[in-house]
Design a protein around this motif. Structure first.
Motif, PDB file in Angstrom:
ATOM      1  N   GLU A   1      45.355  43.014  43.328  1.00 51.01           N
ATOM      2  CA  GLU A   1      44.712  43.403  42.069  1.00 51.01           C
ATOM      3  C   GLU A   1      45.717  43.627  40.953  1.00 51.01           C
ATOM      4  OE1 GLU A   1      40.507  45.217  43.673  1.00 51.01           O
ATOM      5  OE2 GLU A   1      41.911  46.575  42.691  1.00 51.01           O
ATOM      6  N   LEU A   2      46.831  44.279  41.246  1.00 49.03           N
ATOM      7  CA  LEU A   2      47.830  44.481  40.193  1.00 49.03           C
ATOM      8  C   LEU A   2      48.674  43.229  39.991  1.00 49.03           C
ATOM      9  CD1 LEU A   2      49.055  48.165  40.618  1.00 49.03           C
ATOM     10  CD2 LEU A   2      47.130  47.238  39.339  1.00 49.03           C
ATOM     11  N   GLY A   3      49.037  42.550  41.081  1.00 48.18           N
ATOM     12  CA  GLY A   3      49.838  41.328  40.955  1.00 48.18           C
ATOM     13  C   GLY A   3      49.087  40.217  40.248  1.00 48.18           C
ATOM     14  N   LEU A   4      47.899  39.879  40.760  1.00 49.46           N
ATOM     15  CA  LEU A   4      47.079  38.851  40.120  1.00 49.46           C
ATOM     16  C   LEU A   4      46.632  39.292  38.730  1.00 49.46           C
ATOM     17  CD1 LEU A   4      44.753  37.525  42.979  1.00 49.46           C
ATOM     18  CD2 LEU A   4      46.541  36.270  41.773  1.00 49.46           C
TER      19      LEU A   4
ATOM     20  N   ILE B   1      36.785  41.808  53.582  1.00 54.07           N
ATOM     21  CA  ILE B   1      36.174  42.866  52.765  1.00 54.07           C
ATOM     22  C   ILE B   1      37.080  43.215  51.584  1.00 54.07           C
ATOM     23  CG2 ILE B   1      35.527  45.312  52.761  1.00 54.07           C
ATOM     24  CD1 ILE B   1      34.492  44.936  55.600  1.00 54.07           C
ATOM     25  N   ILE B   2      38.381  43.264  51.823  1.00 53.54           N
ATOM     26  CA  ILE B   2      39.324  43.568  50.745  1.00 53.54           C
ATOM     27  C   ILE B   2      39.282  42.478  49.676  1.00 53.54           C
ATOM     28  CG2 ILE B   2      41.772  43.836  50.176  1.00 53.54           C
ATOM     29  CD1 ILE B   2      42.135  45.123  52.944  1.00 53.54           C
ATOM     30  N   LEU B   3      39.198  41.218  50.093  1.00 50.10           N
ATOM     31  CA  LEU B   3      39.127  40.117  49.135  1.00 50.10           C
ATOM     32  C   LEU B   3      37.840  40.173  48.315  1.00 50.10           C
ATOM     33  CD1 LEU B   3      40.549  37.156  51.272  1.00 50.10           C
ATOM     34  CD2 LEU B   3      41.703  38.430  49.446  1.00 50.10           C
ATOM     35  N   VAL B   4      36.752  40.606  48.927  1.00 51.61           N
ATOM     36  CA  VAL B   4      35.506  40.798  48.183  1.00 51.61           C
ATOM     37  C   VAL B   4      35.694  41.875  47.126  1.00 51.61           C
ATOM     38  CG1 VAL B   4      33.116  41.605  48.355  1.00 51.61           C
ATOM     39  CG2 VAL B   4      34.004  39.995  50.042  1.00 51.61           C
ATOM     40  N   ASN B   5      36.387  42.959  47.484  1.00 52.85           N
ATOM     41  CA  ASN B   5      36.682  44.016  46.509  1.00 52.85           C
ATOM     42  C   ASN B   5      37.553  43.506  45.373  1.00 52.85           C
ATOM     43  OD1 ASN B   5      35.872  47.049  47.147  1.00 52.85           O
ATOM     44  ND2 ASN B   5      36.118  46.006  49.100  1.00 52.85           N
ATOM     45  N   VAL B   6      38.534  42.668  45.697  1.00 52.22           N
ATOM     46  CA  VAL B   6      39.399  42.092  44.668  1.00 52.22           C
ATOM     47  C   VAL B   6      38.572  41.244  43.709  1.00 52.22           C
ATOM     48  CG1 VAL B   6      41.287  40.463  44.234  1.00 52.22           C
ATOM     49  CG2 VAL B   6      41.476  42.134  46.095  1.00 52.22           C
ATOM     50  N   TRP B   7      37.679  40.420  44.259  1.00 54.85           N
ATOM     51  CA  TRP B   7      36.809  39.582  43.424  1.00 54.85           C
ATOM     52  C   TRP B   7      35.997  40.442  42.465  1.00 54.85           C
ATOM     53  CZ3 TRP B   7      31.443  39.606  43.068  1.00 54.85           C
ATOM     54  CH2 TRP B   7      30.874  38.542  42.357  1.00 54.85           C
ATOM     55  N   ARG B   8      35.509  41.572  42.959  1.00 52.65           N
ATOM     56  CA  ARG B   8      34.641  42.415  42.138  1.00 52.65           C
ATOM     57  C   ARG B   8      35.420  43.229  41.097  1.00 52.65           C
ATOM     58  NH1 ARG B   8      32.893  48.024  40.970  1.00 52.65           N
ATOM     59  NH2 ARG B   8      30.729  47.798  40.308  1.00 52.65           N
ATOM     60  N   ASN B   9      36.594  43.756  41.450  1.00 51.63           N
ATOM     61  CA  ASN B   9      37.294  44.721  40.594  1.00 51.63           C
ATOM     62  C   ASN B   9      38.428  44.136  39.755  1.00 51.63           C
ATOM     63  OD1 ASN B   9      35.714  46.891  41.589  1.00 51.63           O
ATOM     64  ND2 ASN B   9      37.020  47.055  43.385  1.00 51.63           N
ATOM     65  N   LEU B  10      38.825  42.903  40.024  1.00 51.14           N
ATOM     66  CA  LEU B  10      40.004  42.344  39.363  1.00 51.14           C
ATOM     67  C   LEU B  10      39.895  42.367  37.844  1.00 51.14           C
ATOM     68  CD1 LEU B  10      42.744  40.956  39.762  1.00 51.14           C
ATOM     69  CD2 LEU B  10      41.527  38.758  39.824  1.00 51.14           C
ATOM     70  N   GLY B  11      38.705  42.096  37.319  1.00 52.30           N
ATOM     71  CA  GLY B  11      38.526  42.040  35.873  1.00 52.30           C
ATOM     72  C   GLY B  11      38.918  43.323  35.165  1.00 52.30           C
ATOM     73  N   PHE B  12      38.638  44.463  35.790  1.00 53.31           N
ATOM     74  CA  PHE B  12      39.002  45.750  35.177  1.00 53.31           C
ATOM     75  C   PHE B  12      40.509  45.863  35.002  1.00 53.31           C
ATOM     76  CE2 PHE B  12      40.542  50.080  36.075  1.00 53.31           C
ATOM     77  CZ  PHE B  12      40.039  50.738  34.971  1.00 53.31           C
ATOM     78  N   TYR B  13      41.255  45.510  36.046  1.00 52.99           N
ATOM     79  CA  TYR B  13      42.710  45.625  35.991  1.00 52.99           C
ATOM     80  C   TYR B  13      43.311  44.602  35.022  1.00 52.99           C
ATOM     81  CZ  TYR B  13      41.896  48.618  39.952  1.00 52.99           C
ATOM     82  OH  TYR B  13      41.435  49.653  40.740  1.00 52.99           O
TER      83      TYR B  13
ATOM     84  N   LEU C   1      47.632  48.850  50.243  1.00 48.57           N
ATOM     85  CA  LEU C   1      48.769  47.935  50.077  1.00 48.57           C
ATOM     86  C   LEU C   1      48.326  46.556  49.614  1.00 48.57           C
ATOM     87  CD1 LEU C   1      50.897  48.905  53.217  1.00 48.57           C
ATOM     88  CD2 LEU C   1      51.275  49.588  50.838  1.00 48.57           C
ATOM     89  N   LEU C   2      47.236  46.059  50.201  1.00 41.45           N
ATOM     90  CA  LEU C   2      46.766  44.730  49.824  1.00 41.45           C
ATOM     91  C   LEU C   2      46.161  44.730  48.421  1.00 41.45           C
ATOM     92  CD1 LEU C   2      46.944  42.042  51.218  1.00 41.45           C
ATOM     93  CD2 LEU C   2      44.622  42.350  52.088  1.00 41.45           C
ATOM     94  N   LEU C   3      45.492  45.812  48.052  1.00 42.21           N
ATOM     95  CA  LEU C   3      44.934  45.902  46.703  1.00 42.21           C
ATOM     96  C   LEU C   3      46.037  45.992  45.655  1.00 42.21           C
ATOM     97  CD1 LEU C   3      41.831  48.266  47.066  1.00 42.21           C
ATOM     98  CD2 LEU C   3      41.883  45.789  46.891  1.00 42.21           C
TER      99      LEU C   3
END
Length: 300
Positions: A82-85, A160-172, A76-78
């Motif tokens: 990730e999609l919103g941002l 931990i979720i925010l760290v994942n967002v930092w790492r994966n956001l560029g792909f989305y 839910l947070l991703l």
């Protein structure tokens, strides 16, 4: 056999062999193993549905439910972040701002860093004594917010979720940006001529025309969220502390199948039943998505 068929088989057979060895065989072996008790060496003992009974009853069920809820929270947070941002940043990059190409590269750079290295790096950044995050908060006068981010039950999982967002956001961002740039400029120009503002163009034209991309990314996020393991393991270890507050199905499986500090007896059969549980969550959603996509393509 025709020449075309021969060439087709030459290209397909090696791929199918690799897929069978590394995907199909492990999948079916896990399904079969879930009906056995096996410590990893020696012979397997058939126990039928006992592993699943253990999985859904008693103290183990509490751990399973706790980990499952954390996976749902992850998803839910991703979706939101990730999609919103990703959509907002993609919109800005699509508006042809100065230096957009440089921003695209900068946005994608974290995605090229291996997840284990990301976990190690952010473990240092989040160190409560000398970590960069707390030091920056103190530097800008927000020292009262400094805390052991991975050491508190109410902040560890979100961190931990925010760290994942930092790492994966560029792909989305790049995927959504490609979908936005694929929209005909004539539609946007016609909307401006009709007097539409940027807000209406975004929600009446851009978002509906990129919705299929969002749907695909949401399914990928769902599958990935229920297979998350490496980032949690790198930041909080196999025990998913503090007090299991960062435990997910992946870390629960690892502790069960391979053991760990403070874990019970190793049982790969019981661990396999956890993977079957994950499979039973992910597979129906994937099949439903494929069915809906094919149905839409047939009706188009």
């Amino acid at each position: 056999m025709s020449i075309k068929l021969r060439y087709l088989l030459v290209f397909i057979i090696p791929a199918m062999l690799l897929y069978t060895v590394f995907i199909i065989y492990p999948l079916f072996d896990s399904l079969i193993l879930s009906f056995f008790s096996w410590p990893g060496v020696g012979s397997r003992t058939f126990v039928g549905f006992k592993n699943f009974q253990t999985l859904f009853t008693g103290s183990y069920a509490k751990e399973l439910f706790n980990a499952f809820l954390h996976n749902v929270y992850f998803f839910l947070l991703l979706i939101l972040l990730e999609l919103g941002l990703g959509f907002l940043i993609a919109l800005m990059l699509a508006s042809k701002i100065k230096g957009a190409g440089v921003f695209r590269v900068i946005t994608y750079i974290p995605n090229m860093i291996p997840l284990v290295l990301v976990g190690f790096m952010w473990g240092l950044f989040l160190n409560p004594q000398v970590g960069l995050v707390n030091q920056l908060l103190k530097l800008v006068g927000l020292g009262g917010l400094a805390q052991p981010w991975l050491g508190l039950e109410n902040t560890a999982l979100t961190t931990i979720i925010l760290v994942n967002v930092w790492r994966n956001l560029g792909f989305y961002v790049l995927v959504i940006l490609a979908a936005i740039l694929d929209i005909s400029p004539d539609l946007i120009e016609a909307a401006y001529i009709d007097g539409a503002n940027n807000w209406k163009i975004t929600w009446r034209i851009i978002f509906p025309l990129t919705f299929s991309t969002f749907r695909t990314l949401a399914i990928l996020l769902f599958i990935w969220s229920f297979n998350i393991f490496d980032t949690v393991y790198a930041l909080t270890g196999v025990q998913a502390g503090p007090y299991r507050s960062t435990d997910v199905l992946g870390t629960l499986f690892y502790r069960t199948a391979f053991g760990g500090l403070g874990s019970g007896a190793v049982d790969m059969g019981l661990g396999a039943s956890v993977t079957v549980f994950i499979f039973m969550i992910v597979m129906p959603v994937s099949i439903l998505y494929v069915y809906l996509v094919e149905k839409r393509q047939r009706s188009a």
